[in-house]
Design a protein around this motif. Sequence first.
Motif, PDB file in Angstrom:
ATOM      1  N   UNK A 165      -6.427   4.899   7.572  1.00 41.97           N
ATOM      2  CA  UNK A 165      -6.364   4.667   6.133  1.00 41.97           C
ATOM      3  C   UNK A 165      -5.286   3.658   5.785  1.00 41.97           C
ATOM      4  N   UNK A 166      -4.139   3.837   6.369  1.00 43.59           N
ATOM      5  CA  UNK A 166      -3.011   2.959   6.083  1.00 43.59           C
ATOM      6  C   UNK A 166      -3.311   1.523   6.503  1.00 43.59           C
TER       7      UNK A 166
ATOM      8  N   UNK B 203       0.837  -1.190   0.000  1.00 39.30           N
ATOM      9  CA  UNK B 203       0.000   0.000   0.000  1.00 39.30           C
ATOM     10  C   UNK B 203       0.876   1.246   0.000  1.00 39.30           C
ATOM     11  N   UNK B 204       0.502   2.216  -0.845  1.00 38.34           N
ATOM     12  CA  UNK B 204       1.229   3.481  -0.932  1.00 38.34           C
ATOM     13  C   UNK B 204       0.237   4.611  -0.697  1.00 38.34           C
ATOM     14  N   UNK B 205       0.531   5.482   0.245  1.00 38.22           N
ATOM     15  CA  UNK B 205      -0.316   6.628   0.536  1.00 38.22           C
ATOM     16  C   UNK B 205       0.399   7.900   0.108  1.00 38.22           C
ATOM     17  N   UNK B 206      -0.234   8.666  -0.772  1.00 39.76           N
ATOM     18  CA  UNK B 206       0.289   9.948  -1.219  1.00 39.76           C
ATOM     19  C   UNK B 206      -0.497  11.053  -0.518  1.00 39.76           C
ATOM     20  N   UNK B 207       0.194  12.058  -0.012  1.00 38.63           N
ATOM     21  CA  UNK B 207      -0.435  13.188   0.682  1.00 38.63           C
ATOM     22  C   UNK B 207      -0.304  14.442  -0.170  1.00 38.63           C
ATOM     23  N   UNK B 208      -1.445  15.091  -0.409  1.00 39.72           N
ATOM     24  CA  UNK B 208      -1.437  16.322  -1.199  1.00 39.72           C
ATOM     25  C   UNK B 208      -2.321  17.360  -0.525  1.00 39.72           C
ATOM     26  N   UNK B 209      -1.866  18.597  -0.504  1.00 35.95           N
ATOM     27  CA  UNK B 209      -2.665  19.633   0.138  1.00 35.95           C
ATOM     28  C   UNK B 209      -3.435  20.494  -0.852  1.00 35.95           C
ATOM     29  N   UNK B 210      -3.393  20.165  -2.140  1.00 40.05           N
ATOM     30  CA  UNK B 210      -4.151  20.907  -3.142  1.00 40.05           C
ATOM     31  C   UNK B 210      -4.681  19.952  -4.209  1.00 40.05           C
ATOM     32  N   UNK B 211      -5.812  20.313  -4.779  1.00 40.74           N
ATOM     33  CA  UNK B 211      -6.385  19.511  -5.862  1.00 40.74           C
ATOM     34  C   UNK B 211      -6.170  20.198  -7.206  1.00 40.74           C
TER      35      UNK B 211
ATOM     36  N   UNK C 120      -8.361   5.341  -5.492  1.00 41.69           N
ATOM     37  CA  UNK C 120      -9.140   5.834  -4.353  1.00 41.69           C
ATOM     38  C   UNK C 120      -8.459   7.030  -3.692  1.00 41.69           C
ATOM     39  N   UNK C 121      -9.286   8.009  -3.332  1.00 45.55           N
ATOM     40  CA  UNK C 121      -8.757   9.167  -2.616  1.00 45.55           C
ATOM     41  C   UNK C 121      -9.689   9.498  -1.457  1.00 45.55           C
ATOM     42  N   UNK C 122      -9.122  10.153  -0.472  1.00 43.65           N
ATOM     43  CA  UNK C 122      -9.845  10.498   0.737  1.00 43.65           C
ATOM     44  C   UNK C 122      -9.652  11.983   1.006  1.00 43.65           C
ATOM     45  N   UNK C 123     -10.754  12.662   1.287  1.00 44.21           N
ATOM     46  CA  UNK C 123     -10.687  14.086   1.611  1.00 44.21           C
ATOM     47  C   UNK C 123     -10.395  14.251   3.095  1.00 44.21           C
TER      48      UNK C 123
ATOM     49  N   UNK D 254       1.174  -2.999  -6.291  1.00 38.61           N
ATOM     50  CA  UNK D 254       0.942  -1.865  -5.399  1.00 38.61           C
ATOM     51  C   UNK D 254      -0.524  -1.445  -5.378  1.00 38.61           C
ATOM     52  N   UNK D 255      -0.967  -0.962  -4.230  1.00 37.99           N
ATOM     53  CA  UNK D 255      -2.297  -0.369  -4.081  1.00 37.99           C
ATOM     54  C   UNK D 255      -2.105   1.079  -3.656  1.00 37.99           C
ATOM     55  N   UNK D 256      -2.309   2.027  -4.584  1.00 38.71           N
ATOM     56  CA  UNK D 256      -2.124   3.436  -4.238  1.00 38.71           C
ATOM     57  C   UNK D 256      -3.390   4.040  -3.634  1.00 38.71           C
ATOM     58  N   UNK D 257      -3.200   4.964  -2.708  1.00 41.97           N
ATOM     59  CA  UNK D 257      -4.257   5.767  -2.108  1.00 41.97           C
ATOM     60  C   UNK D 257      -3.761   7.203  -2.094  1.00 41.97           C
ATOM     61  N   UNK D 258      -4.684   8.133  -2.155  1.00 45.20           N
ATOM     62  CA  UNK D 258      -4.312   9.545  -2.083  1.00 45.20           C
ATOM     63  C   UNK D 258      -5.153  10.212  -0.993  1.00 45.20           C
ATOM     64  N   UNK D 259      -4.499  10.918  -0.092  1.00 51.54           N
ATOM     65  CA  UNK D 259      -5.181  11.766   0.882  1.00 51.54           C
ATOM     66  C   UNK D 259      -4.987  13.190   0.391  1.00 51.54           C
ATOM     67  N   UNK D 260      -6.101  13.887   0.205  1.00 50.90           N
ATOM     68  CA  UNK D 260      -6.060  15.220  -0.393  1.00 50.90           C
ATOM     69  C   UNK D 260      -7.025  16.121   0.368  1.00 50.90           C
ATOM     70  N   UNK D 261      -6.740  17.406   0.376  1.00 54.25           N
ATOM     71  CA  UNK D 261      -7.517  18.313   1.229  1.00 54.25           C
ATOM     72  C   UNK D 261      -8.774  18.879   0.582  1.00 54.25           C
ATOM     73  N   UNK D 262      -8.943  18.696  -0.720  1.00 58.08           N
ATOM     74  CA  UNK D 262     -10.100  19.297  -1.387  1.00 58.08           C
ATOM     75  C   UNK D 262     -10.414  18.592  -2.702  1.00 58.08           C
ATOM     76  N   UNK D 263     -11.621  18.821  -3.199  1.00 55.42           N
ATOM     77  CA  UNK D 263     -12.009  18.356  -4.531  1.00 55.42           C
ATOM     78  C   UNK D 263     -11.475  19.341  -5.563  1.00 55.42           C
ATOM     79  N   UNK D 264     -11.210  18.859  -6.777  1.00 49.63           N
ATOM     80  CA  UNK D 264     -10.741  19.736  -7.836  1.00 49.63           C
ATOM     81  C   UNK D 264     -10.298  18.943  -9.045  1.00 49.63           C
ATOM     82  N   UNK D 265      -9.543  19.569  -9.936  1.00 54.24           N
ATOM     83  CA  UNK D 265      -9.104  18.900 -11.156  1.00 54.24           C
ATOM     84  C   UNK D 265      -8.302  17.614 -10.891  1.00 54.24           C
TER      85      UNK D 265
END
Length: 88
Positions: free
Chosen positions: A85-86, A6-14, A57-60, A35-46
């Motif tokens: 999440x992890x 599992x890989x978790x990517x953290x992003x603060x912008x969409x 899969x992504x999580x707000x 690999x199973x990727x996941x993204x944690x992101x702070x907002x919806x967007x492009x």
Amino acid sequence: MLDKIKILYLLNTAQIGGAEKDLIALLEKLDKNLFTPFVAISEEGPLTEELRKLHIPYYLIPLYPWRKLKYFFLKYINILRLDRLIKS
């Protein structure tokens, strides 16, 4: 058979800039059998639209500034959320 990593990517912008373009390219090429990727992101967007197209899969989760003392308690809550999440 080995479990997928599992890989978790953290992003603060969409919004999509250079780093986000690189992440999209990486996710397109990532071997989903290994690999199973996941993204944690702070907002919806492009970027979340692109993640949906790639079936990633992504999580707000609001990602507060890590160095600001006034966000200390909220950062702790987010760490617990990311831990769940992890482990899921």
